[in-house]
Scaffold this motif. Structure first.
Motif, PDB file in Angstrom:
ATOM      1  N   CYS A   1       0.879  -1.080   0.100  1.00 27.16           N
ATOM      2  CA  CYS A   1       0.081   0.179  -0.018  1.00 27.16           C
ATOM      3  C   CYS A   1       0.849   1.381   0.069  1.00 27.16           C
ATOM      4  O   CYS A   1       0.161   2.325  -0.126  1.00 27.16           O
ATOM      5  CB  CYS A   1      -0.967  -0.065   1.219  1.00 27.16           C
ATOM      6  SG  CYS A   1      -2.143  -1.226   1.257  1.00 27.16           S
TER       7      CYS A   1
ATOM      8  N   LYS B   1       3.505   0.938  -5.275  1.00 33.35           N
ATOM      9  CA  LYS B   1       2.332   1.124  -6.206  1.00 33.35           C
ATOM     10  C   LYS B   1       2.932   1.718  -7.434  1.00 33.35           C
ATOM     11  O   LYS B   1       2.676   1.214  -8.494  1.00 33.35           O
ATOM     12  CB  LYS B   1       1.186   1.815  -5.646  1.00 33.35           C
ATOM     13  CG  LYS B   1       0.587   1.020  -4.725  1.00 33.35           C
ATOM     14  CD  LYS B   1      -0.849   1.518  -4.220  1.00 33.35           C
ATOM     15  CE  LYS B   1      -0.861   2.904  -3.799  1.00 33.35           C
ATOM     16  NZ  LYS B   1      -1.995   3.477  -3.508  1.00 33.35           N
TER      17      LYS B   1
ATOM     18  N   GLU C   1       0.826  -0.146 -10.270  1.00 28.81           N
ATOM     19  CA  GLU C   1      -0.545  -0.489  -9.521  1.00 28.81           C
ATOM     20  C   GLU C   1      -1.128   0.750  -9.020  1.00 28.81           C
ATOM     21  O   GLU C   1      -0.373   1.598  -8.624  1.00 28.81           O
ATOM     22  CB  GLU C   1      -0.467  -1.556  -8.550  1.00 28.81           C
ATOM     23  CG  GLU C   1       0.131  -2.922  -9.281  1.00 28.81           C
ATOM     24  CD  GLU C   1      -0.763  -3.581  -9.854  1.00 28.81           C
ATOM     25  OE1 GLU C   1      -2.061  -3.321 -10.068  1.00 28.81           O
ATOM     26  OE2 GLU C   1      -0.357  -4.805 -10.676  1.00 28.81           O
ATOM     27  N   SER C   2      -2.428   0.871  -9.176  1.00 30.64           N
ATOM     28  CA  SER C   2      -3.203   2.136  -8.745  1.00 30.64           C
ATOM     29  C   SER C   2      -3.553   1.590  -7.326  1.00 30.64           C
ATOM     30  O   SER C   2      -4.326   2.520  -6.654  1.00 30.64           O
ATOM     31  CB  SER C   2      -4.368   2.485  -9.598  1.00 30.64           C
ATOM     32  OG  SER C   2      -5.185   1.323  -9.765  1.00 30.64           O
ATOM     33  N   SER C   3      -3.948   0.270  -6.910  1.00 33.54           N
ATOM     34  CA  SER C   3      -4.340  -0.096  -5.779  1.00 33.54           C
ATOM     35  C   SER C   3      -2.994  -0.846  -5.136  1.00 33.54           C
ATOM     36  O   SER C   3      -2.094  -1.217  -5.612  1.00 33.54           O
ATOM     37  CB  SER C   3      -5.596  -0.987  -5.826  1.00 33.54           C
ATOM     38  OG  SER C   3      -5.209  -2.088  -6.587  1.00 33.54           O
ATOM     39  N   CYS C   4      -3.386  -1.192  -3.794  1.00 35.03           N
ATOM     40  CA  CYS C   4      -2.367  -1.959  -3.057  1.00 35.03           C
ATOM     41  C   CYS C   4      -1.807  -3.513  -3.892  1.00 35.03           C
ATOM     42  O   CYS C   4      -2.677  -3.912  -4.119  1.00 35.03           O
ATOM     43  CB  CYS C   4      -2.826  -2.372  -1.620  1.00 35.03           C
ATOM     44  SG  CYS C   4      -3.334  -0.983  -0.612  1.00 35.03           S
ATOM     45  N   VAL C   5      -0.427  -3.513  -3.746  1.00 37.98           N
ATOM     46  CA  VAL C   5      -0.096  -4.679  -4.322  1.00 37.98           C
ATOM     47  C   VAL C   5      -0.068  -5.979  -3.456  1.00 37.98           C
ATOM     48  O   VAL C   5       0.639  -5.849  -2.307  1.00 37.98           O
ATOM     49  CB  VAL C   5       1.493  -4.262  -4.621  1.00 37.98           C
ATOM     50  CG1 VAL C   5       2.071  -5.765  -5.475  1.00 37.98           C
ATOM     51  CG2 VAL C   5       1.691  -3.223  -5.675  1.00 37.98           C
TER      52      VAL C   5
ATOM     53  N   SER D   1      -3.745   7.355  -1.473  1.00 35.74           N
ATOM     54  CA  SER D   1      -3.063   6.893  -2.530  1.00 35.74           C
ATOM     55  C   SER D   1      -1.594   7.551  -2.852  1.00 35.74           C
ATOM     56  O   SER D   1      -1.091   6.931  -3.369  1.00 35.74           O
ATOM     57  CB  SER D   1      -3.793   6.988  -3.542  1.00 35.74           C
ATOM     58  OG  SER D   1      -4.121   8.234  -4.014  1.00 35.74           O
TER      59      SER D   1
END
Length: 360
Positions: A235, A240, A245-249, A303
């Protein structure tokens, strides 16, 4: 007992400091009972940037945070070496217990003898359970942090006498917080450890290192240990960004969660075999929850970090950059480290863990 506040005052401070920040409010009556039953003397911390208030300022390492915009929301808006905009979770815990508003760095040249009574930090940003991790950044290994703890014991003995010093250490709360750098700066970036260990083997190795470190602490007189788990690594804004990634890996979070389970297994063994009082602070759970349900914690932006673009900057690359208007609404200060607001939330979780396990 080295304490200048009454137990009633201590609990008043604790209640005022914590209640506004906890979704599940602290049970004040229960905390009063704890204050009556236990004589905690101070807080001593070991670990990485999550609990380093500025020891790295005195080291020949690039891993420093003693320049703006770090410290923007600290007292007088000054950078101290803390990798955040204000105070760390351990600072809030110490204040809640009535000792001091900040835990100073043991290597701080301005450290006063009386500061030793309220607690100090031996932590070093970029350190880890694996000594190789610390050596990569030329920071204090855990073994070196323990060496400084021995120096602390000597100074304390000269200040209050050997018997009182032993009492203070025996009743101190030790906070151990590290592990992030072992994975992000060591295992996933450097070639050596992946050649030697699978991820699970490395987790076991780190847990064994922690186990040995705590046994050595116990040999030196420590009886109460709080271990802070690894946060949801996936996160972090930097992770990210690097993984696109746009969300948590999820894969990184799974590694963190698995390692935290191994930490708890080791703590259970220490309780049985060495009679230690231990607590585990599940910062993974609380940070993941804050990222998932930010408004429940008074947050708005989870984010990205507050410094620069918030996607990649931390440490030197954050130096002198502009920041967001209100860091109290952010979970992350830079692309790696939490804000003071997030550290408050973690501190609340730590207090709950203390009340439920360590001081039960």
């Amino acid at each position: 007992m080295i304490m200048v506040v009454s137990k009633v005052a201590l609990l008043t401070i604790l209640a005022v400091a914590l209640l506004p920040w906890l979704p599940n409010a602290v049970d004040i009556n229960h905390m009063k009972q704890l204050a009556a039953q236990h004589n905690v003397t101070c807080i001593l911390t070991f670990g990485d940037s999550s609990v380093d208030p500025g020891n790295n300022n005195r080291l020949a390492t690039p891993m420093k945070g003693n320049f703006p915009p770090y410290g923007k929301d600290f007292f007088n808006g000054r950078p101290t070496g803390r990798f955040t905009n204000g105070r760390l979770a351990t600072d809030f815990i110490a204040e809640a217990l009535g000792y001091t508003k900040v835990i100073p760095a043991f290597l701080d040249p301005n450290l006063k003898p009386t500061d030793l009574l309220h607690g100090v930090s031996f932590a070093s940003a970029a350190s880890g359970y694996d000594d190789f991790t610390a050596n990569l950044s030329e920071v204090l290994t855990v073994s070196k942090q323990l060496e400084y703890f021995r120096h602390y014991k000597l100074h304390l003995g000269k200040l209050v006498g050997q018997q009182k010093a032993e009492y203070i250490i025996r009743n101190a709360i030790i906070v151990l917080s590290m592990g992030t750098n072992d994975f992000l700066q060591d295992y996933y970036l450097e070639p050596e450890r992946p050649k030697q260990f699978t991820v699970e083997q490395y987790q076991n190795y780190l847990a064994s290192c922690m186990f040995s470190d705590i046994k050595e602490m116990n040999r030196l007189g420590i009886t109460r240990v709080v271990v802070v788990g690894v946060p949801p690594l996936g996160c972090m804004p930097l992770v990210k960004t690097l993984k696109g990634e746009s969300s948590c890996v999820k894969s990184y979070n799974q590694v963190a969660a698995s390692f935290n389970s191994k930490i708890q297994e080791k703590l259970a063994i220490l309780r049985t075999t060495h009679g230690l009082k231990t607590a585990f602070v599940d910062c993974y759970k609380v940070i993941e929850d804050a990222v998932t349900r930010p408004r429940q914690y008074g947050l708005e932006e989870v984010s990205k970090g507050c410094c620069g673009t918030g996607a990649i900057e931390y440490g030197d690359t954050c130096k002198g950059l502009s920041t967001c208007a209100d860091a109290s609404k952010y979970a992350f200060w830079d692309a790696v480290h939490p804000t003071e607001a997030m550290y408050r939330i973690v501190a609340d979780e730590a207090i709950k863990s203390l009340s439920e396990t360590l001081l039960a």
